[in-house]
Design an enzyme around this catalytic site. Structure first.
Site, PDB file in Angstrom:
ATOM      1  CB  ALA A 141     -37.269 -25.276  -5.799  1.00  0.00           C
ATOM      2  CE  LYS A 142     -45.525 -27.230  -7.902  1.00  0.00           C
ATOM      3  NZ  LYS A 142     -46.316 -26.222  -7.523  1.00  0.00           N
ATOM      4  N   GLY A 143     -40.761 -29.830  -6.562  1.00  0.00           N
ATOM      5  CA  GLY A 143     -40.645 -31.330  -6.513  1.00  0.00           C
ATOM      6  C   GLY A 143     -41.651 -32.612  -7.529  1.00  0.00           C
ATOM      7  CB  SER A 172     -36.545 -28.466 -11.010  1.00  0.00           C
ATOM      8  OG  SER A 172     -35.689 -27.853 -11.728  1.00  0.00           O
TER       9      SER A 172
END
Ligand code: GLU
Length: 415
Positions: free
Chosen positions: A105-107, A60
């Site tokens: 962001a983050k995964g 995201s």
């Protein structure tokens, strides 16, 4: 039974509160709240038994107004899209508050990494990278470790990305030193939390040497926070890991505990302490509580029983929004995650800058510049909280959201 709102709802509520107090228009609110890009992938991975299993992965990319997207990749059974989105949003505010030139962001991959072998994790990580490489980049999106991932995971990502784009150390941070990682990066999240914790202690009229501290989690954040505060003279009375907690009101020998854990032990193997229930650690009578494990550990169920004077959020969102209100009402000073655990991404910025310049810094420089950034972020948050008579969380979000909104205006996306 009382119910807490979700982490995503809570994160959006924090943004909305800042939007209201900054007097921002609704079009700006939409740009601030909506993730700019999200990717959802199915990841077929050949397991050691020869069968293929398909994992679900996400990235995201919340906001890149201030610079490339930045944030960790989490391997955890709860790392679904909503969760990943909320954590990506927090990264945007964290990088803005720390004033590093990144967005957020983050995964996430829905997996319990402890149940996979090293070679399965290697294949999963390479598959994730191949599915995402077109939206990553040194000037586009730079992943880092988070829960369930580590320096080895970053090495696999860098290697897989490099096989397409050529040798690119700056594609990830939190890498092994041998591949271009930065000295001090591994300890930075805990060191940063300790710096901020000391500032809060001093502002409460006390000193680190006169303070008792309980730390939940003895991992990437908790262990180095405990060590730094121990070195500053604080008495660390309790620590925990997933297997259990320990208590000694006369203080734990943190260097001894670090040695024990580095040799493969758990905190419960430490002899000179009493065993304690993991949940009970959060309710101890202490000056500073550092929840540094996972989100939502303080909820409406236990918030009224918390007795610490200061809570330093080492983990991301360890306190639900509903619990936050109860704690603030009770007069507890909460140092929010986007300030308290920003040390990791600040050192990631230094690592990225070193990679881009192909020039390595000495540890002393990393620590000096880290302390400076953390102190500046604390100063600006505290000044705002004092001016507006607000909590530190409200002040931190006001500063961060106003900085991001400003760059959105200058880019003329809105207004
Ligand atoms: N995963 C860490 C965090 O939540 C570090 C992120 C980074 O360094 O990009 O802040």
């Amino acid at each position: 039974m009382a119910h807490d709102s979700s982490m995503l709802d809570g994160t959006i509520a924090s943004i909305d509160a800042a939007v209201r107090s900054l007097g921002l228009e609704d079009d700006m609110r939409q740009v601030l709240v909506e993730p700019w890009r999200e990717i959802q992938v199915g990841l077929p991975v050949r397991m050691d038994d020869g069968k293929v299993r398909v994992f679900h992965g996400y990235r995201s990319q919340h906001n890149a107004a201030r610079g490339p997207y930045k944030g960790g990749i989490r391997y955890h059974p709860n790392a679904d899209l909503d969760h990943t989105r909320a954590l990506g949003m927090l990264m945007t505010w964290k990088t803005a508050l720390a004033d590093v030139p990144f967005g957020g962001a983050k995964g996430g991959v829905i997996v319990d990494p402890r149940k996979l072998s090293t070679s399965e994790l290697n294949r999963l990580t390479r598959r994730y990278t191949m599915s995402m490489h077109h939206v990553l980049g040194v000037n586009r999106d730079i992943p880092a470790p988070d829960l369930g991932t580590n320096a080895q995971t970053m090495a696999w990502i860098m290697d897989a990305y490099g096989s397409i784009h050529g040798h690119t150390p700056g594609i990830v941070t939190g890498k092994p030193i041998e591949l271009g990682g930065s000295l001090g990066r591994a300890e930075a999240p805990g060191r940063g939390a300790a710096v901020i914790g000391c500032r809060a202690i001093v502002d409460s009229g006390s000193t680190p040497g006169a303070s008792t501290v309980a730390v939940q989690g003895f991992g990437a954040v908790g262990a180095s926070a405990a060590r730094t505060l121990f070195d500053d003279g604080a008495k660390i009375i309790a620590v925990s890991d997933v297997d259990g907690a320990i208590l000694n009101t006369s203080g734990l020998d943190i260097p001894a505990l670090e040695r024990l854990v580095s040799e493969g032990g758990t905190v419960s193997d430490y002899a000179d302490a009493d065993a304690l229930d993991n949940d009970a650690l959060l309710l101890l009578d202490c000056d500073v509580l550092i929840p540094a494990a996972i989100e939502d550990v303080i909820s409406v169920q236990n918030a009224s029983d918390v007795r610490a004077g200061i809570i330093v959020e080492g983990a991301n969102r360890p306190i639900t929004s509903d619990a936050d209100e109860i704690l603030v009402e009770a007069g507890i000073n909460i140092i929010p995650d986007i300030l308290a655990n920003a040390g990791g991404v600040v050192a990631s910025y230094f690592e990225w800058a070193q990679n881009v310049q192909v020039f390595n810094w000495e540890l002393e420089r990393v620590n000096r510049e880290l302390d400076k950034k953390m102190n500046e972020a604390y100063d600006v948050t505290k000044a705002r909280a004092d001016k507006n008579g607000s909590s530190m969380r409200k002040a931190a979000f006001d500063v961060a959201v106003s900085r991001v909104a400003e760059t959105i205006k200058i880019r003329s996306y809105v207004g």
